[in-house]
Design a protein around this motif. Structure first.
Motif, PDB file in Angstrom:
ATOM      1  N   LEU A 296       1.048  -1.334  -0.071  1.00  0.00           N
ATOM      2  CA  LEU A 296      -0.300  -0.145   0.182  1.00  0.00           C
ATOM      3  C   LEU A 296       0.863   1.384   0.122  1.00  0.00           C
ATOM      4  N   SER A 297       0.369   2.199  -0.207  1.00  0.00           N
ATOM      5  CA  SER A 297       1.111   3.597  -0.544  1.00  0.00           C
ATOM      6  C   SER A 297       1.827   3.962   1.025  1.00  0.00           C
ATOM      7  N   ASP A 298       1.372   3.607   2.178  1.00  0.00           N
ATOM      8  CA  ASP A 298       2.243   3.979   3.184  1.00  0.00           C
ATOM      9  C   ASP A 298       3.218   2.870   3.577  1.00  0.00           C
ATOM     10  N   GLY A 299       3.526   1.936   2.497  1.00  0.00           N
ATOM     11  CA  GLY A 299       4.266   1.051   2.802  1.00  0.00           C
ATOM     12  C   GLY A 299       4.126  -0.449   3.407  1.00  0.00           C
TER      13      GLY A 299
ATOM     14  N   VAL B 188      -8.619  -1.639   2.711  1.00  0.00           N
ATOM     15  CA  VAL B 188      -9.430  -2.296   1.669  1.00  0.00           C
ATOM     16  C   VAL B 188      -9.631  -1.430   0.475  1.00  0.00           C
ATOM     17  N   ARG B 189     -10.270  -0.308   0.255  1.00  0.00           N
ATOM     18  CA  ARG B 189     -10.236   0.374  -0.949  1.00  0.00           C
ATOM     19  C   ARG B 189      -8.968   0.453  -1.615  1.00  0.00           C
ATOM     20  N   GLU B 190      -7.984   0.776  -0.911  1.00  0.00           N
ATOM     21  CA  GLU B 190      -6.710   1.082  -1.631  1.00  0.00           C
ATOM     22  C   GLU B 190      -6.184  -0.554  -2.352  1.00  0.00           C
ATOM     23  N   TYR B 191      -6.475  -1.482  -1.387  1.00  0.00           N
ATOM     24  CA  TYR B 191      -5.975  -2.616  -1.900  1.00  0.00           C
ATOM     25  C   TYR B 191      -6.887  -2.936  -3.087  1.00  0.00           C
ATOM     26  N   VAL B 192      -8.094  -2.816  -3.306  1.00  0.00           N
ATOM     27  CA  VAL B 192      -8.725  -3.145  -4.483  1.00  0.00           C
ATOM     28  C   VAL B 192      -8.529  -2.257  -5.384  1.00  0.00           C
ATOM     29  N   ASP B 193      -8.447  -1.126  -5.289  1.00  0.00           N
ATOM     30  CA  ASP B 193      -8.163  -0.194  -6.240  1.00  0.00           C
ATOM     31  C   ASP B 193      -6.783  -0.415  -6.864  1.00  0.00           C
TER      32      ASP B 193
ATOM     33  N   SER C 194     -17.562   0.859  -3.228  1.00  0.00           N
ATOM     34  CA  SER C 194     -18.546   1.705  -2.380  1.00  0.00           C
ATOM     35  C   SER C 194     -18.868   0.424  -1.546  1.00  0.00           C
ATOM     36  N   GLY C 195     -19.723  -0.504  -2.296  1.00  0.00           N
ATOM     37  CA  GLY C 195     -20.492  -1.491  -1.653  1.00  0.00           C
ATOM     38  C   GLY C 195     -19.675  -2.092  -0.616  1.00  0.00           C
ATOM     39  N   ILE C 196     -18.496  -2.492  -1.132  1.00  0.00           N
ATOM     40  CA  ILE C 196     -17.550  -3.136   0.026  1.00  0.00           C
ATOM     41  C   ILE C 196     -17.355  -2.388   1.171  1.00  0.00           C
ATOM     42  N   VAL C 197     -17.258  -1.069   1.150  1.00  0.00           N
ATOM     43  CA  VAL C 197     -17.015  -0.222   2.181  1.00  0.00           C
ATOM     44  C   VAL C 197     -18.076  -0.210   3.132  1.00  0.00           C
ATOM     45  N   ARG C 198     -19.351   0.023   2.467  1.00  0.00           N
ATOM     46  CA  ARG C 198     -20.557   0.206   3.289  1.00  0.00           C
ATOM     47  C   ARG C 198     -20.770  -1.084   4.097  1.00  0.00           C
TER      48      ARG C 198
ATOM     49  N   PRO D  55      -5.423 -12.078   6.138  1.00  0.00           N
ATOM     50  CA  PRO D  55      -6.275 -11.028   6.800  1.00  0.00           C
ATOM     51  C   PRO D  55      -5.406 -10.007   7.564  1.00  0.00           C
ATOM     52  N   HIS D  56      -4.796  -9.321   6.461  1.00  0.00           N
ATOM     53  CA  HIS D  56      -4.017  -8.123   6.705  1.00  0.00           C
ATOM     54  C   HIS D  56      -4.554  -6.716   6.817  1.00  0.00           C
ATOM     55  N   LEU D  57      -5.962  -6.641   6.570  1.00  0.00           N
ATOM     56  CA  LEU D  57      -6.413  -5.445   6.245  1.00  0.00           C
ATOM     57  C   LEU D  57      -7.118  -5.000   7.355  1.00  0.00           C
ATOM     58  N   ASN D  58      -6.631  -3.674   7.760  1.00  0.00           N
ATOM     59  CA  ASN D  58      -7.514  -3.225   9.295  1.00  0.00           C
ATOM     60  C   ASN D  58      -8.120  -2.047   9.280  1.00  0.00           C
TER      61      ASN D  58
END
Ligand code: ZN
Ligand code: MN
Length: 471
Positions: A107-110, A160-165, A215-219, A152-155
């Motif tokens: 991800l962008s933050d490393g 998640v948004r950035e990962y999918v993107d 957006s669905g995933i996030v909601r 399961p590393h997404l917190n």
């Protein structure tokens, strides 16, 4: 108590091969129902599958793009379940030994999101619910998929948004899928659990199936996080279950148990050989991969002085990035070319699809020669813009456009006349200049450039004005 969110994603991506994974039928989206079908992809008795080599190559490309190791030997297995969209009553997938494993996406933050595995498999058909009836369209049955399984590393929903993107950008960039979530060529299952902050053991997870928009995933995740926290607050227990997210109500509800049945009885498919891909073949594929978008973006910032936003825009689409790559090799100031691409060329496109297709009437060579004229000072910024617009409208070459309308058409006399007019109509600038204000020349220059509709050569005009002012 404060809780943290833990999520892992299973992402299904349809590969853009010409034909399906085990037969020669087309993979084209939509079409008259049940017309892209044959005995193999509709599971007729006696029909035998043959693995599409391209699917393996695309799978390897995906794996390499997310830093996976590739298994030289992997296997095709049957995942048994009965559902009308699955005519054989089993899906051919990979179970214990997938094509790719142990990668990561940064991800962008490393932060690195671990990729557990990527396997290849076939898509199922589509059920269409119409009033009382359920119709089945098998056009999609047998379309090749890769399934990318993250740890399961997404917190957070942001991660998640950035990962999918990023995953979408990457897979599009290497050219293995169009990843159109709204058309279903990219779909995510989200595994989600919560635990008290500080706790190290994982909580019980639920799985939200078949999400096809970010957006669905996030909601859905926000809803599910709240729901699980509320249950734990009350001292309740989370049930491990498969859920469906209802876009209309914004709630998750359990799927019928038949749909969620996990007793798949995997076994090797006896109709298919093991999948073998040699080290040499893997290295050949690695060598053919383009430099990945994030690497390119960093280079644009470092070497050409682009802003990170500009670099991200140019690397968002493969064709755009390739166009810029080729242009930047032959101009002195790629940053200027970048601004013209982002400002003017992008300005012509309305949709993502259009940007992705990047269909313009201007070749890289023509665009580069326009940029060179600008760099040399033969034309100014304004004329470059006008010319680029005309090039995009008509497909005419730089030399044709500039010969016809411009430059050389302004005679010495006309230029002399315009310069004299500039001095006459801007007495203040003349006085300022004579007092030593070099900047005052800009006002005079600007006047002549305007009068000439940008056709005069700025360097000539500057020279001429200097001479006149010194008389
Ligand atoms: Zn077929
Ligand atoms: Mn799957």
């Amino acid at each position: 108590m404060r809780y943290e969110l833990i999520a892992g994603l299973e992402t299904h991506i349809e590969l853009s091969t010409e034909s399906k994974i085990f037969c020669g039928c087309t993979t084209r989206f939509a079409g008259e129902p049940n017309t892209h079908c044959c005995p193999v992809c509709t599971g007729q008795p006696g029909a035998l599958p043959v693995l599409n080599r391209r699917v393996v190559e695309y799978g390897v490309m995906a794996g390499l793009a997310v830093n996976c190791s590739i298994n030289e030997l992997s296997f095709m297995d049957r995942k048994n379940y009965s559902y009308p969209d699955l005519p054989k009553a089993y899906q051919i997938s990979q179970f214990d030994i997938p094509l790719c494993q142990d990668g990561y996406l940064e991800l962008s933050d490393g932060k690195r999101i671990g990729i557990e595995r990527i396997h290849i498999e076939e898509d199922a058909g589509k059920l269409i619910h119409r009033q009382e009836d359920i119709l089945i369209d098998y056009n999609r049955a047998g379309v090749p998929l890769i399934e990318i399984v993250s740890h399961p590393h997404l917190n957070s929903t942001e991660q998640v948004r950035e990962y999918v993107d990023k995953l979408r950008q990457l897979m599009r960039f290497i050219g293995i899928s169009d990843c159109r979530m709204q058309e279903g060529s990219m779909r995510c299952d989200v595994n989600i659990s919560v635990r008290p902050v500080g706790e190290t053991a994982l909580g019980t997870r639920t799985e939200i199936k078949n999400m096809n928009s970010i957006s669905g995933i996030v909601r859905a995740m926000e809803y599910e996080f709240e729901r699980q926290c509320r249950i734990l607050e009350r001292g309740g227990k989370i049930l491990q279950e498969t859920l469906r997210f209802d876009e209309a109500t914004g709630q998750t509800t359990p799927m019928r148990s038949k749909e969620a049945d996990k007793d798949y009885r995997f076994f090797r498919d006896p109709d298919l050989l093991p999948v073998y891909i040699s080290k040499e073949e893997i290295e050949r594929i690695r060598a053919e991969l383009p430099q990945l978008p994030f690497v390119r973006a960093q280079r644009y910032v470092r070497e050409y002085g682009l802003s990170p936003e500009e670099a991200a825009q140019l690397t968002g689409y493969r064709r755009v990035s390739d166009f810029f790559e080729n242009v930047s090799g032959s101009v002195r100031t790629p940053a200027v070319a970048a601004k013209f691409i982002i400002g003017q060329i992008f300005g012509r496109f309305r949709t993502e699809k259009e940007k992705e297709a990047f269909e313009i009437k201007v070749s890289e060579e023509e665009f580069a020669s326009l940029m060179k004229l600008l760099e040399e000072g033969t034309i100014n910024h304004n004329l470059a813009k006008i010319t680029l617009e005309k090039m995009m409208d008509t497909g005419a070459s730089v030399s044709r456009l500039l010969d016809k309308d411009a430059l050389k058409c302004i005679s010495e006399e006309e230029l002399d006349f315009m310069c004299r007019r500039a001095l006459e109509t801007n007495p203040k600038a003349v006085i300022d200049y004579k007092k030593g204000k070099e900047k005052a020349l800009m006002a005079l220059l600007g006047y002549v450039m305007r009068e000439s509709n940008g056709k005069a050569e700025a360097s000539d005009v500057r020279e001429k004005l200097r001479v006149m002012l010194s008389e």
